[in-house]
Each structure stands twice: as structure tokens, then as C-alpha cells.
Scaffold this active site. Structure first.
Site, PDB file in Angstrom:
ATOM      1  N   GLU A  47      64.185  42.819  22.699  1.00 46.80           N
ATOM      2  CA  GLU A  47      64.552  42.350  21.352  1.00 46.80           C
ATOM      3  C   GLU A  47      65.712  41.371  21.409  1.00 46.80           C
ATOM      4  OE1 GLU A  47      65.043  45.904  18.989  1.00 46.80           O
ATOM      5  OE2 GLU A  47      62.871  46.270  18.994  1.00 46.80           O
ATOM      6  N   ALA A  49      68.907  39.370  18.710  1.00 46.32           N
ATOM      7  CA  ALA A  49      69.605  39.295  17.423  1.00 46.32           C
ATOM      8  C   ALA A  49      68.855  38.396  16.448  1.00 46.32           C
ATOM      9  CB  ALA A  49      71.025  38.782  17.634  1.00 46.32           C
ATOM     10  N   CYS A  56      57.197  41.623  22.654  1.00 49.79           N
ATOM     11  CA  CYS A  56      56.607  42.955  22.788  1.00 49.79           C
ATOM     12  C   CYS A  56      56.308  43.274  24.258  1.00 49.79           C
ATOM     13  CB  CYS A  56      55.296  43.040  22.010  1.00 49.79           C
ATOM     14  SG  CYS A  56      55.457  42.914  20.242  1.00 49.79           S
ATOM     15  N   GLU A  58      53.581  44.369  25.631  1.00 47.71           N
ATOM     16  CA  GLU A  58      52.280  43.897  26.133  1.00 47.71           C
ATOM     17  C   GLU A  58      52.375  42.455  26.619  1.00 47.71           C
ATOM     18  OE1 GLU A  58      52.976  45.452  23.323  1.00 47.71           O
ATOM     19  OE2 GLU A  58      51.302  46.674  22.599  1.00 47.71           O
ATOM     20  N   CYS A  91      50.495  45.099  18.332  1.00 44.11           N
ATOM     21  CA  CYS A  91      50.574  44.229  17.143  1.00 44.11           C
ATOM     22  C   CYS A  91      49.491  43.151  17.214  1.00 44.11           C
ATOM     23  CB  CYS A  91      51.966  43.611  17.030  1.00 44.11           C
ATOM     24  SG  CYS A  91      52.241  42.199  18.125  1.00 44.11           S
ATOM     25  N   CYS A  94      49.946  40.495  19.955  1.00 48.36           N
ATOM     26  CA  CYS A  94      49.626  40.982  21.306  1.00 48.36           C
ATOM     27  C   CYS A  94      48.116  41.138  21.495  1.00 48.36           C
ATOM     28  CB  CYS A  94      50.344  42.302  21.574  1.00 48.36           C
ATOM     29  SG  CYS A  94      52.111  42.070  21.863  1.00 48.36           S
TER      30      CYS A  94
HETATM   31  N1  THU Z   1      56.406  46.659  19.914  1.00 48.33           N
HETATM   32  C1  THU Z   1      55.844  46.466  21.152  1.00 48.33           C
HETATM   33  O1  THU Z   1      56.538  46.110  22.126  1.00 48.33           O
HETATM   34  N2  THU Z   1      54.520  46.689  21.284  1.00 48.33           N
HETATM   35  C2  THU Z   1      53.706  47.139  20.297  1.00 48.33           C
HETATM   36  O2  THU Z   1      52.542  47.376  20.547  1.00 48.33           O
HETATM   37  C3  THU Z   1      54.230  47.332  18.940  1.00 48.33           C
HETATM   38  C4  THU Z   1      55.657  47.028  18.738  1.00 48.33           C
HETATM   39  C5  THU Z   1      57.855  46.483  19.781  1.00 48.33           C
HETATM   40  C6  THU Z   1      58.298  45.265  19.019  1.00 48.33           C
HETATM   41  C7  THU Z   1      59.697  45.683  18.598  1.00 48.33           C
HETATM   42  O3  THU Z   1      60.600  45.386  19.659  1.00 48.33           O
HETATM   43  C8  THU Z   1      59.594  47.183  18.443  1.00 48.33           C
HETATM   44  O4  THU Z   1      58.411  47.578  19.091  1.00 48.33           O
HETATM   45  C9  THU Z   1      59.574  47.649  17.009  1.00 48.33           C
HETATM   46  O5  THU Z   1      58.586  47.027  16.266  1.00 48.33           O
END
Ligand code: THU
Length: 136
Positions: A47, A49, A56, A58, A91, A94
Site C-alpha cells: 500500500e 499513502a 494488490c 495478485e 479485485c 487483478c
Molecule cells: N487486496 C489484495 O491484495 N488482493 C485482493 O484480492 C483484494 C484486496 C488488497 C488491496 C489493499 O491493499 C487491501 O487488500 C485492502 O483492500
């Protein structure tokens, strides 16, 4: 479950534990396997700021695999979060990125929760009528 999927789950859990998710507190780990290689490539969510530049797990795993092996067709994908009661659903972004590296819609995506229980979906179930330009 196949041993290689179990191995991928364990690697994904380790990647999840290394995730950088101080804003959401939601750690995710993912692993991809290419068809033509025994290697497993992990990724964590990272993540920032600035919301829009977070990545993500994936997509991290895809980047990891391509950086070490090049772009190849996917055999399977594993994803896991730290929540005991939650299956983390990839998501939309991804799903599209994963589909780019799927030769067909049957590539399995194993969605795990913390304890090891999982749901098996195909990429085609997750992304019906996906848009793709055939390049390999
Ligand atoms: N996130 C993922 O890394 N993969 C997913 O399949 C869904 C969400 C992450 C994005 C963000 O850093 C955190 O989960 C919260 O949404």
C-alpha cells in the site's frame, strides 16, 4: 488437494505475513505457477499513502513471476488473507491482469482463508466474457 497447491498456500501465507498494508490493515498474499515451470512466485499487497498507487498481492505475484521467468501461461493462482473467516476475492483489476496470462477460462484460482479451507474457482467464473487480445 495437490501437494503443489498446498505448497503454494504456505508460500502465500508467508507473503501475506510480509505484506505492507498499514492503511487497510488487510494483508494479502498470492502465489502464481506457470505451466512450464515448477517454480512458485509469491506476491504481497503493497500500500501507499497515495491510494491509487497501491498494488494488490495478485499483481505483485504476476510481476515477480515475469521478472524472474518472463511472461508464460498460468497453471494456477492461490490467494490468501489473514482473516480466519474470510475468503479474499480478487479485485476486478487483478482478475483482468490474471486473465491476460491464462490460455483459457479454466485456469483455477484457489481462494483460501487463514486456516487452509478454500474455494476453487476458474478465472472464467471470476471474469465472465473477459476481453482479451490473443497474443500467445
Ligand atoms: N487486496 C489484495 O491484495 N488482493 C485482493 O484480492 C483484494 C484486496 C488488497 C488491496 C489493499 O491493499 C487491501 O487488500 C485492502 O483492500
Amino acid at each position: 488437494m495437490d501437494k503443489v497447491v498446498q505448497d503454494a498456500f504456505e508460500l502465500a501465507c508467508a507473503a501475506r505475513d510480509r505484506a505492507y498494508a498499514p492503511y487497510s490493515g488487510f494483508n494479502v498474499g498470492a502465489v502464481i505457477k506457470f505451466k512450464n515451470s515448477d517454480n512458485l512466485y509469491c506476491g504481497s499487497n503493497v500500500e501507499n499513502a497515495v491510494n491509487g498507487v497501491s498494488v494488490c498481492a495478485e499483481r505483485s505475484a504476476i510481476s515477480h513471476g515475469i521478472s524472474l521467468k518472463g511472461a508464460n501461461p498460468l497453471e494456477f493462482v492461490v490467494v490468501v488473507t489473514h482473516e480466519a473467516d474470510q475468503f479474499v476475492s480478487p479485485c476486478g483489476a487483478c482478475r483482468q491482469v490474471l486473465f491476460e496470462f491464462c490460455e483459457d477460462a479454466d485456469v483455477p484460482v484457489y481462494i483460501f482463508r487463514k486456516g487452509g479451507e478454500h474455494i476453487k474457482k476458474t478465472i472464467g467464473e471470476l471474469l465472465p466474457m473477459a476481453y482479451k487480445v490473443k497474443i500467445f
